[in-house]
Design an enzyme around this catalytic site. Structure first.
Site, PDB file in Angstrom:
ATOM      1  N   ASN A 120      30.892  -5.234   9.335  1.00  0.00           N
ATOM      2  CA  ASN A 120      31.751  -5.889  10.312  1.00  0.00           C
ATOM      3  C   ASN A 120      32.230  -4.783  11.248  1.00  0.00           C
ATOM      4  OD1 ASN A 120      33.658  -7.160  11.857  1.00  0.00           O
ATOM      5  ND2 ASN A 120      34.642  -8.229  10.148  1.00  0.00           N
ATOM      6  N   ARG A 148      35.734 -18.013  20.485  1.00  0.00           N
ATOM      7  CA  ARG A 148      36.825 -17.197  21.027  1.00  0.00           C
ATOM      8  C   ARG A 148      36.478 -16.726  22.447  1.00  0.00           C
ATOM      9  NH1 ARG A 148      38.502 -12.938  16.590  1.00  0.00           N
ATOM     10  NH2 ARG A 148      40.289 -12.765  18.025  1.00  0.00           N
ATOM     11  N   HIS A 186      30.882  -5.507  20.225  1.00  0.00           N
ATOM     12  CA  HIS A 186      30.744  -5.984  21.601  1.00  0.00           C
ATOM     13  C   HIS A 186      30.635  -4.849  22.617  1.00  0.00           C
ATOM     14  CE1 HIS A 186      32.136  -9.414  19.369  1.00  0.00           C
ATOM     15  NE2 HIS A 186      33.341  -8.914  19.223  1.00  0.00           N
ATOM     16  N   PRO A 204      36.908  -0.970  13.415  1.00  0.00           N
ATOM     17  CA  PRO A 204      38.282  -0.788  13.870  1.00  0.00           C
ATOM     18  C   PRO A 204      39.176  -2.005  13.638  1.00  0.00           C
ATOM     19  CG  PRO A 204      36.779  -1.032  15.726  1.00  0.00           C
ATOM     20  CD  PRO A 204      35.933  -0.829  14.499  1.00  0.00           C
ATOM     21  N   ASN A 205      40.387  -1.693  13.257  1.00  0.00           N
ATOM     22  CA  ASN A 205      41.479  -2.659  13.055  1.00  0.00           C
ATOM     23  C   ASN A 205      41.332  -3.501  11.792  1.00  0.00           C
ATOM     24  OD1 ASN A 205      42.887  -1.977  15.509  1.00  0.00           O
ATOM     25  ND2 ASN A 205      41.184  -2.940  16.584  1.00  0.00           N
ATOM     26  N   TYR A 230      42.546 -14.175  10.867  1.00  0.00           N
ATOM     27  CA  TYR A 230      41.820 -13.387   9.866  1.00  0.00           C
ATOM     28  C   TYR A 230      42.288 -13.612   8.425  1.00  0.00           C
ATOM     29  CZ  TYR A 230      40.226 -10.945  14.060  1.00  0.00           C
ATOM     30  OH  TYR A 230      39.669 -10.654  15.278  1.00  0.00           O
ATOM     31  N   ARG A 261      33.584 -11.763  23.309  1.00  0.00           N
ATOM     32  CA  ARG A 261      33.184 -11.651  21.899  1.00  0.00           C
ATOM     33  C   ARG A 261      31.839 -12.338  21.626  1.00  0.00           C
ATOM     34  NH1 ARG A 261      37.955  -9.717  19.479  1.00  0.00           N
ATOM     35  NH2 ARG A 261      39.776 -10.475  20.570  1.00  0.00           N
ATOM     36  N   ALA A 303      35.489  -4.787  17.043  1.00  0.00           N
ATOM     37  CA  ALA A 303      35.267  -4.818  18.497  1.00  0.00           C
ATOM     38  C   ALA A 303      34.091  -3.942  18.934  1.00  0.00           C
ATOM     39  CB  ALA A 303      36.545  -4.400  19.221  1.00  0.00           C
ATOM     40  N   GLU A 343      25.192  -8.357   9.706  1.00  0.00           N
ATOM     41  CA  GLU A 343      26.406  -8.368  10.535  1.00  0.00           C
ATOM     42  C   GLU A 343      27.324  -9.484  10.047  1.00  0.00           C
ATOM     43  OE1 GLU A 343      25.372  -9.157  14.629  1.00  0.00           O
ATOM     44  OE2 GLU A 343      27.466  -9.255  15.283  1.00  0.00           O
ATOM     45  N   HIS A 394      31.184 -11.398  10.728  1.00  0.00           N
ATOM     46  CA  HIS A 394      32.465 -11.563  11.429  1.00  0.00           C
ATOM     47  C   HIS A 394      33.280 -12.614  10.692  1.00  0.00           C
ATOM     48  CE1 HIS A 394      31.193  -9.001  14.623  1.00  0.00           C
ATOM     49  NE2 HIS A 394      30.057  -9.665  14.661  1.00  0.00           N
ATOM     50  N   ILE A 395      34.508 -12.297  10.442  1.00  0.00           N
ATOM     51  CA  ILE A 395      35.396 -13.206   9.711  1.00  0.00           C
ATOM     52  C   ILE A 395      35.675 -14.446  10.553  1.00  0.00           C
ATOM     53  CG2 ILE A 395      37.738 -13.410   8.751  1.00  0.00           C
ATOM     54  CD1 ILE A 395      37.550 -10.259   8.379  1.00  0.00           C
ATOM     55  N   SER A 396      35.968 -14.221  11.810  1.00  0.00           N
ATOM     56  CA  SER A 396      36.279 -15.342  12.712  1.00  0.00           C
ATOM     57  C   SER A 396      35.003 -15.816  13.398  1.00  0.00           C
ATOM     58  CB  SER A 396      37.292 -14.898  13.770  1.00  0.00           C
ATOM     59  OG  SER A 396      36.722 -13.908  14.617  1.00  0.00           O
ATOM     60  N   ASP A 424      21.980   1.802  18.006  1.00  0.00           N
ATOM     61  CA  ASP A 424      20.962   2.844  17.836  1.00  0.00           C
ATOM     62  C   ASP A 424      20.988   3.412  16.419  1.00  0.00           C
ATOM     63  OD1 ASP A 424      20.041   2.577  20.422  1.00  0.00           O
ATOM     64  OD2 ASP A 424      21.030   4.374  21.189  1.00  0.00           O
ATOM     65  N   ARG A 482      47.167  -8.479  10.155  1.00  0.00           N
ATOM     66  CA  ARG A 482      46.747  -8.641  11.545  1.00  0.00           C
ATOM     67  C   ARG A 482      46.410 -10.104  11.828  1.00  0.00           C
ATOM     68  NH1 ARG A 482      40.607  -7.078  13.395  1.00  0.00           N
ATOM     69  NH2 ARG A 482      40.939  -7.340  15.611  1.00  0.00           N
TER      70      ARG A 482
HETATM   71  C1  DQA Z   1      35.762  -9.570  14.158  1.00  0.00           C
HETATM   72  C2  DQA Z   1      35.583 -10.221  15.539  1.00  0.00           C
HETATM   73  C3  DQA Z   1      35.680  -9.181  16.646  1.00  0.00           C
HETATM   74  O1  DQA Z   1      35.530  -9.799  17.911  1.00  0.00           O
HETATM   75  C4  DQA Z   1      37.035  -8.491  16.598  1.00  0.00           C
HETATM   76  O2  DQA Z   1      37.084  -7.486  17.572  1.00  0.00           O
HETATM   77  C5  DQA Z   1      37.372  -7.968  15.258  1.00  0.00           C
HETATM   78  C6  DQA Z   1      37.053  -8.780  14.075  1.00  0.00           C
HETATM   79  C7  DQA Z   1      35.777 -10.615  13.036  1.00  0.00           C
HETATM   80  O3  DQA Z   1      35.603 -10.215  11.879  1.00  0.00           O
HETATM   81  O4  DQA Z   1      35.980 -11.802  13.283  1.00  0.00           O
HETATM   82  O5  DQA Z   1      37.975  -6.909  15.119  1.00  0.00           O
HETATM   83  O6  DQA Z   1      34.660  -8.704  13.943  1.00  0.00           O
END
Ligand code: DQA
Length: 140
Positions: A72, A105, A78, A10-11, A23, A109, A75, A96, A98-100, A85, A18
């Site tokens: 990735n 943070r 978390h 998502p997002n 990011y 997270r 959210a 897995e 994560h960009i950040s 599953d 964003r």
């Molecule tokens: C994220 C980190 C997550 O906490 C956040 O909800 C995202 C992006 C990252 O790529 O840093 O949507 O997965």
């Protein structure tokens, strides 16, 4: 040819627009083109959804034949036991990403429901994390 699927949750469709201070300002579509050029020996696929169930369906559909997933989960990382599953239920190894740096943070997270069922994680290295994950999957 190895098949690796990049799955964004998502997002992440908003990358480039964003919170660019967190990011970056590149769209994922533009970055995906550089990934394809960097890994011509790999058949790369890209899927993004804002819907938890759609992510599960995609993992179920491809998780018995793909050579690797770079995930990735945004959210859902978390929050989603269902995603954990799904990963545990298929054969394809998952990295897995994560960009950040989620550990620098908010504390919500810091916990990942998917970490324990993934092969490994790359966190906080920007979009480069996707390329590093592909390199790791190719070493399998
Ligand atoms: C994220 C980190 C997550 O906490 C956040 O909800 C995202 C992006 C990252 O790529 O840093 O949507 O997965």
């Amino acid at each position: 040819m190895k098949e690796i699927h990049i799955i964004n949750g998502p997002n992440l469709n908003l990358l480039g627009r964003r919170q660019p201070e967190i990011y970056g300002s590149q769209t994922f579509e533009a970055y995906f083109a550089t990934l394809q050029a960097a890994f011509p020996q790999v058949r790369l696929h890209y899927f993004q959804s804002n819907h938890e169930g759609a992510l599960l369906d995609y993992i179920h559909e491809h998780g018995f034949r793909a050579d690797g997933f770079v995930l990735n989960a945004g959210a859902y990382t978390h929050t989603s036991i269902a995603l954990a599953d799904a990963i545990a239920g298929v054969k394809t190894p998952v990295i897995e990403v994560h960009i950040s740096n989620v550990y620098a943070r908010e504390s919500f997270r810091h916990h990942s429901f998917i970490a324990a069922v993934c092969k490994g994680a790359i966190v906080g290295l920007g979009l480069r994390g996707y390329a590093l994950a592909i390199t790791a999957l190719l070493d399998e």
